[in-house]
Scaffold this active site. Structure first.
Site, PDB file in Angstrom:
ATOM      1  N   TYR A 189       0.856  -1.198   0.000  1.00  0.00           N
ATOM      2  CA  TYR A 189       0.000   0.000   0.000  1.00  0.00           C
ATOM      3  C   TYR A 189       0.884   1.237   0.000  1.00  0.00           C
ATOM      4  O   TYR A 189       1.704   1.425   0.903  1.00  0.00           O
ATOM      5  CB  TYR A 189      -0.938   0.040   1.213  1.00  0.00           C
ATOM      6  CG  TYR A 189      -1.803   1.280   1.187  1.00  0.00           C
ATOM      7  CD1 TYR A 189      -2.908   1.364   0.328  1.00  0.00           C
ATOM      8  CD2 TYR A 189      -1.480   2.397   1.954  1.00  0.00           C
ATOM      9  CE1 TYR A 189      -3.674   2.515   0.253  1.00  0.00           C
ATOM     10  CE2 TYR A 189      -2.243   3.562   1.895  1.00  0.00           C
ATOM     11  CZ  TYR A 189      -3.330   3.608   1.046  1.00  0.00           C
ATOM     12  OH  TYR A 189      -4.090   4.754   0.963  1.00  0.00           O
TER      13      TYR A 189
ATOM     14  N   LYS B 224       2.593  11.141   7.469  1.00  0.00           N
ATOM     15  CA  LYS B 224       2.021  10.672   8.734  1.00  0.00           C
ATOM     16  C   LYS B 224       2.655  11.312   9.978  1.00  0.00           C
ATOM     17  O   LYS B 224       2.283  12.414  10.331  1.00  0.00           O
ATOM     18  CB  LYS B 224       2.049   9.145   8.784  1.00  0.00           C
ATOM     19  CG  LYS B 224       1.129   8.530   7.730  1.00  0.00           C
ATOM     20  CD  LYS B 224       0.620   7.159   8.066  1.00  0.00           C
ATOM     21  CE  LYS B 224      -0.543   6.783   7.202  1.00  0.00           C
ATOM     22  NZ  LYS B 224      -0.268   5.808   6.148  1.00  0.00           N
TER      23      LYS B 224
HETATM   24  C1  PLP Z   1      -0.695   5.913   4.588  1.00  0.00           C
HETATM   25  C2  PLP Z   1       0.372   5.511   3.645  1.00  0.00           C
HETATM   26  C3  PLP Z   1       0.565   6.203   2.434  1.00  0.00           C
HETATM   27  C4  PLP Z   1      -0.374   7.286   1.960  1.00  0.00           C
HETATM   28  O1  PLP Z   1      -0.345   8.397   2.775  1.00  0.00           O
HETATM   29  P1  PLP Z   1      -1.576   9.434   2.739  1.00  0.00           P
HETATM   30  O2  PLP Z   1      -1.098  10.602   3.523  1.00  0.00           O
HETATM   31  O3  PLP Z   1      -2.732   8.723   3.397  1.00  0.00           O
HETATM   32  O4  PLP Z   1      -1.856   9.752   1.317  1.00  0.00           O
HETATM   33  C5  PLP Z   1       1.645   5.842   1.647  1.00  0.00           C
HETATM   34  N1  PLP Z   1       2.482   4.854   2.017  1.00  0.00           N
HETATM   35  C6  PLP Z   1       2.325   4.162   3.161  1.00  0.00           C
HETATM   36  C7  PLP Z   1       3.311   3.113   3.524  1.00  0.00           C
HETATM   37  C8  PLP Z   1       1.254   4.455   4.006  1.00  0.00           C
HETATM   38  O5  PLP Z   1       1.079   3.735   5.122  1.00  0.00           O
END
Ligand code: PLP
Length: 421
Positions: A142, A263
């Site tokens: 993901y 994040k």
């Molecule tokens: C959450 C996540 C994303 C996407 O980040 P967003 O800020 O939600 O667009 C990309 N890569 C990984 C590994 C993630 O856990």
């Protein structure tokens, strides 16, 4: 109408089937690991508000730094201009990242950080006049919800409506002692076409906190490096202490070419993302030929308020007390995991640093959509704990300021769930 009813009149929520969704819980205040609803009921935020919060909610230090920034400079165009926060954040981050990371490119969130990384790699080869256009990724990966990020993510129920529009990606299994040689030969067959390899280091978060060993990741990274395949380390989730070290790549020897962050970057305060790269990648875009420019940017690139939140979060993160707390959480997780490992309702329990995940035995129905998920979700909500199971997998990844007492309370709610659900 109360807030939840007004919400349903006007709002479409993420990852939510609005037809069957229960009314959302209105949260009006946060403090430390707790958030409070309208009636004053508190919830322990055991998933760090979708994995973003690392120092607790409404942290006074971050709030103060953000407030100061808001009354100094809230935003400025970042092409042709710069500002102190962007420069200081880049300097301080590069200081603690692997030594080969030399440049910072700012964006808005994790998906955009990944889009930038992919574009850097594809254009790197384009600028060098080499035909390398394929991307290597892990099955079940993901990397975000925009089209490029979705393309390098595993095909699933979430991507089904778009599958025909996603660009082709070579997906390989997670590495292990058994398959490492066969993975290498798969890569070897494609090597001259592969532009880059993108991976979530050590933990595939959205796939269900699937964990794999650093040694085999390192082996794959080394092999790709030998074949000239650029390495994109997506640390959007694992960055800033989640895996027990500051960054997941600190568990391996091979240094990635590109890293993605979001994040925890702002401590969970606000949307922000950035992509770092080596001098070699940056150099491939330096030219008198304007066509070699990286034509990418966002309106809020390097927003000064987001930079201020990130700098404040970094201060807190590097405080020895926070580092101690990360080790304390990891240790308590491991003791708890050992205690319940043999429970007959558990198929599996696994841990990397502050991330603890356990998989329920469900017999046949193991999908994301199983009703076990809803039962578990409500079991914890009733006890004032926010956990968000991924199908039959529940996981805890708390803000680092969580106390031992709060952790023990979550553990005991999990044991109750094991005995009653
Ligand atoms: C959450 C996540 C994303 C996407 O980040 P967003 O800020 O939600 O667009 C990309 N890569 C990984 C590994 C993630 O856990």
């Amino acid at each position: 109408m109360n807030l939840a009813e007004r919400d349903l009149q006007v709002i479409w929520h993420p990852y939510t089937q609005m037809k069957t969704a229960l009314p959302p819980i209105p949260i009006i205040r946060g403090e430390g690991v707790l958030v409070f609803d309208e009636d004053g009921k508190s919830y322990i935020d055991a998933v760090s508000s979708w994995w973003v919060n690392i120092h607790g909610h409404s942290h006074p230090y971050i709030a103060q730094k953000v407030a100061e920034q808001l009354t100094t400079l809230e935003h400025v165009i970042f092409a042709g201009f710069t500002h102190p926060g962007a420069v200081e954040l880049a300097e301080r981050l590069l200081d603690i990242l692997p030594g080969n990371q030399q440049k910072v490119f700012y964006s808005d969130n994790g998906s955009t950080a990944v889009e930038v990384a992919i574009k850097m790699c594809l254009q790197y080869w384009h600028n060098k006049g080499e035909q390398r256009t394929k991307i290597l990724a892990f099955k079940n990966a993901y990397h975000g919800d925009t089209f490029g990020a979705m393309s390098v993510s595993g095909r699933s129920a979430f991507t089904a409506a778009f599958d025909s529009l996603l660009f082709e990606v070579e997906f390989i299994d997670l590495p292990s002692e058994e398959n490492i040689d066969s993975l290498k030969s798969q890569i070897s067959n494609l090597k001259s076409q592969l532009a880059c390899f993108i991976f979530e280091p050590l933990v595939q978060g959205s796939a269900g906190m699937i964990m794999y060993e650093a040694a085999w990741l390192d082996e794959l990274m080394k092999y790709c490096r030998e074949k000239g395949i650029l390495l994109i380390d997506d640390e959007v989730f694992t960055g800033f202490g989640r895996t027990g070290k500051p960054f997941a790549c600190n568990h391996v020897q091979t240094q990635p070419d590109i890293m993605c962050f979001s994040k925890g970057l702002t401590g969970g305060t606000m949307a922000f993302g950035l992509t770092t790269c080596t001098q070699d990648i940056y150099g491939a875009f330096l030219s008198d030929d304007k066509l070699k420019t990286l034509f990418h940017g966002h309106s809020y690139t390097a927003n000064p308020v987001a930079c201020a939140a990130s700098l404040a979060s970094l201060d807190l993160f590097l405080d020895p007390a926070t580092q101690q707390s990360i080790h304390r959480i990891a240790y308590k997780h491991s003791v708890f995991a050992e205690r319940i490992a043999k429970h007959n309702k558990l198929k599996n329990i696994r841990q990397t640093g502050t991330i603890l995940a356990m998989e329920w035995n469900t017999g046949s129905n193991t999908s994301y959509f199983s009703n076990l998920r809803d039962k578990l979700y409500h079991h914890f909500l009733e006890r004032g704990i926010i956990l968000r199971p991924l199908g039959n997998i529940i996981y805890i990844l708390p803000p680092y300021c969580i106390t031992d007492v709060q952790l023990d309370y979550i553990y005991s709610a999990i044991e109750q769930a094991l005995d009653t659900i």
